[in-house]
Motif scaffolding. Structure first.
Motif, PDB file in Angstrom:
ATOM      1  N   LEU A   1      95.075  43.543 -28.624  1.00  0.00           N
ATOM      2  CA  LEU A   1      94.096  42.688 -29.293  1.00  0.00           C
ATOM      3  C   LEU A   1      94.857  41.763 -30.227  1.00  0.00           C
ATOM      4  O   LEU A   1      95.664  42.234 -31.041  1.00  0.00           O
ATOM      5  N   PRO A   2      94.657  40.452 -30.110  1.00  0.00           N
ATOM      6  CA  PRO A   2      95.405  39.537 -30.981  1.00  0.00           C
ATOM      7  C   PRO A   2      95.071  39.768 -32.454  1.00  0.00           C
ATOM      8  O   PRO A   2      93.947  40.112 -32.805  1.00  0.00           O
TER       9      PRO A   2
ATOM     10  N   TRP B   1      91.727  38.835 -34.594  1.00  0.00           N
ATOM     11  CA  TRP B   1      90.598  38.617 -33.679  1.00  0.00           C
ATOM     12  C   TRP B   1      89.819  39.917 -33.533  1.00  0.00           C
ATOM     13  O   TRP B   1      90.384  40.997 -33.584  1.00  0.00           O
ATOM     14  N   GLN B   2      88.521  39.798 -33.298  1.00  0.00           N
ATOM     15  CA  GLN B   2      87.702  40.989 -33.078  1.00  0.00           C
ATOM     16  C   GLN B   2      86.594  40.659 -32.087  1.00  0.00           C
ATOM     17  O   GLN B   2      85.836  39.691 -32.259  1.00  0.00           O
ATOM     18  N   GLY B   3      86.504  41.454 -31.031  1.00  0.00           N
ATOM     19  CA  GLY B   3      85.396  41.338 -30.097  1.00  0.00           C
ATOM     20  C   GLY B   3      84.321  42.339 -30.460  1.00  0.00           C
ATOM     21  O   GLY B   3      84.620  43.510 -30.748  1.00  0.00           O
TER      22      GLY B   3
ATOM     23  N   GLU C   1      98.744  28.260 -19.339  1.00  0.00           N
ATOM     24  CA  GLU C   1      99.465  29.082 -20.316  1.00  0.00           C
ATOM     25  C   GLU C   1      98.679  29.284 -21.624  1.00  0.00           C
ATOM     26  O   GLU C   1      99.110  28.855 -22.701  1.00  0.00           O
ATOM     27  N   PRO C   2      97.554  29.975 -21.550  1.00  0.00           N
ATOM     28  CA  PRO C   2      96.776  30.239 -22.770  1.00  0.00           C
ATOM     29  C   PRO C   2      97.471  31.275 -23.652  1.00  0.00           C
ATOM     30  O   PRO C   2      98.355  32.011 -23.214  1.00  0.00           O
ATOM     31  N   ASP C   3      97.038  31.349 -24.904  1.00  0.00           N
ATOM     32  CA  ASP C   3      97.573  32.342 -25.839  1.00  0.00           C
ATOM     33  C   ASP C   3      96.824  33.662 -25.747  1.00  0.00           C
ATOM     34  O   ASP C   3      97.385  34.722 -26.041  1.00  0.00           O
ATOM     35  N   VAL C   4      95.542  33.609 -25.379  1.00  0.00           N
ATOM     36  CA  VAL C   4      94.708  34.803 -25.372  1.00  0.00           C
ATOM     37  C   VAL C   4      93.605  34.644 -24.331  1.00  0.00           C
ATOM     38  O   VAL C   4      93.151  33.526 -24.056  1.00  0.00           O
ATOM     39  N   VAL C   5      93.195  35.757 -23.734  1.00  0.00           N
ATOM     40  CA  VAL C   5      92.069  35.773 -22.801  1.00  0.00           C
ATOM     41  C   VAL C   5      90.845  36.283 -23.551  1.00  0.00           C
ATOM     42  O   VAL C   5      90.907  37.335 -24.215  1.00  0.00           O
TER      43      VAL C   5
END
Length: 387
Positions: free
Chosen positions: A183-184, A187-189, A344-348
């Protein structure tokens, strides 16, 4: 003749078991899907290959009839019809490309796999074996995709036992050292349990409850909070003002699902909100065919249904980061995630509103598929689902 019938029956049974186990929602079982090309290749006839493909696909997507029945509050018949219709592309492609000629077989299978990964066939290209690349070759990125493709092609040759042993070695090694995607930081899902009311309850009270959830997570150190698909319901100026005002004085950014409606239909979108304002950052590339995306409406001169932005906005910038967004159905098919990875994203960031999948493995499969892709490309992953 009797021997062929018994053999075909056993192969169909094996394909059903493979589809059931691989797509059970457990990410480490995804490589079981690599059984399918072996069974397809050794089928004695084209008809047998078609039945093998049908057994695998229908088993893998077995939760669809029940899910559709729950979504429409109806009996199983509409779901069964959609289930069978969705299988025609997968079965037709694999039946048409089956061949007895072994030298041509790897290229035929590669063509079938490519067709099922890209539109138009890829629109219903669920249960694609290539998804298991992230389990077999975590962190390998595009080289892992190449290695998995080569493995699939090798499994349809006479050397398939040797190829299977090599792949099994990678599988065991990966399972022994498996780590879920990170988890980056900051960030929080947020996972919600609001059932069918999420996105349908447009009351101020519901929005205030969601705002309270966000501010609680932000007070715990999260600077970017992700809410599930449809969380904001219909996106209106009133909803925008309410959220922006509530976030003023904080450094939190919220990414949440909503629907933008106009005279011709609607878009399933992601909205980025902060105390400085709000904007639509993503429009879903592939809504659920049938229930959301209804392309026949425009042919008949009718309006309504969700729009498909097939190859649009694969990566968007939020909070100084490049994210690869995947909404619900996009997590079950191949091309949206691969198109995003090209940028090339940083996060999905994967969101869903799966209340209608209760009692099925659909939501678990979505999570497992997204985890596998994130691990293949070594990308941090944020998940947010409503059940």
């Amino acid at each position: 003749m009797r021997h062929d019938k018994v053999r075909t029956t056993l192969m169909i049974g094996a394909s059903i078991v493979a589809g059931t186990l691989a797509w059970s929602g457990y990410v480490l079982l995804l490589p079981v899907a690599f059984t399918f090309p072996v069974l397809w290749a050794v089928a004695p006839t084209r008809l047998a290959a078609a039945f093998v493909a049908a057994g695998y696909f229908l088993a893998a997507s077995r939760g669809l009839p029940q899910g559709v029945a729950a979504f429409y509050s109806s009996d199983l018949w509409p779901g069964l019809l959609l289930w069978l219709c969705a299988s025609t592309g997968f079965v037709g492609v694999h039946a048409a490309l089956w061949t007895r000629c072994e030298p041509n077989r790897p290229f035929r299978y590669f063509t079938a796999a490519l067709l099922m990964a890209m539109p138009p066939f890829g629109i219903t290209g669920w249960a694609h074996p290539i998804t298991a690349a992230g389990v077999l070759f975590p962190g390998w990125g595009w080289w892992g995709l190449v290695a998995a493709t080569a493995g699939l092609m090798g499994l349809v040759t006479r050397m398939w036992p040797a190829v299977a042993i090599v792949l099994a070695g990678f599988w065991i090694g990966s399972a022994a050292t498996w780590d879920e995607p990170k988890l980056p930081e900051s960030w929080q899902g947020v996972d919600l349990e609001m059932g069918a009311s999420l996105g349908r309850d447009a009351s101020i009270g519901r929005h205030r409850d969601l705002i309270a959830t966000v501010t609680d997570r932000a007070s715990g150190g999260a600077r970017t909070v992700v809410l599930p698909e449809s969380s904001l319901g219909f996106w209106t100026p009133t909803v925008e003002r309410l959220w922006v005002k509530a976030l003023q004085g904080t450094d939190a950014t919220v990414i949440a699902g909503a629907a933008v409606v106009d005279a011709s239909g609607y878009d399933s979108v992601l909205i980025a909100l902060s105390g400085d304002g709000a904007r639509v950052i993503y429009r879903e590339r592939m809504p659920v065919p049938g229930s959301m995306w209804q392309p026949w409406r425009s042919v008949l001169g009718e309006s309504g249904g969700a729009r498909a932005h097939l190859f649009a906005n694969p990566v968007v910038i939020v909070a100084d980061g490049r994210i690869a967004p995947l909404i619900c159905y996009e997590q079950l098919i191949v091309w949206p995630v691969l198109q995003s990875m090209l940028k090339e994203p940083d996060v999905v960031v994967a969101v869903g509103n799966g209340w209608w999948t209760k009692g099925t493995s659909i939501a678990a499969i979505q999570r497992a598929s997204t985890q596998a892709w994130a691990r293949l490309f070594a990308k941090p992953l944020v998940l947010s689902f409503n059940t």
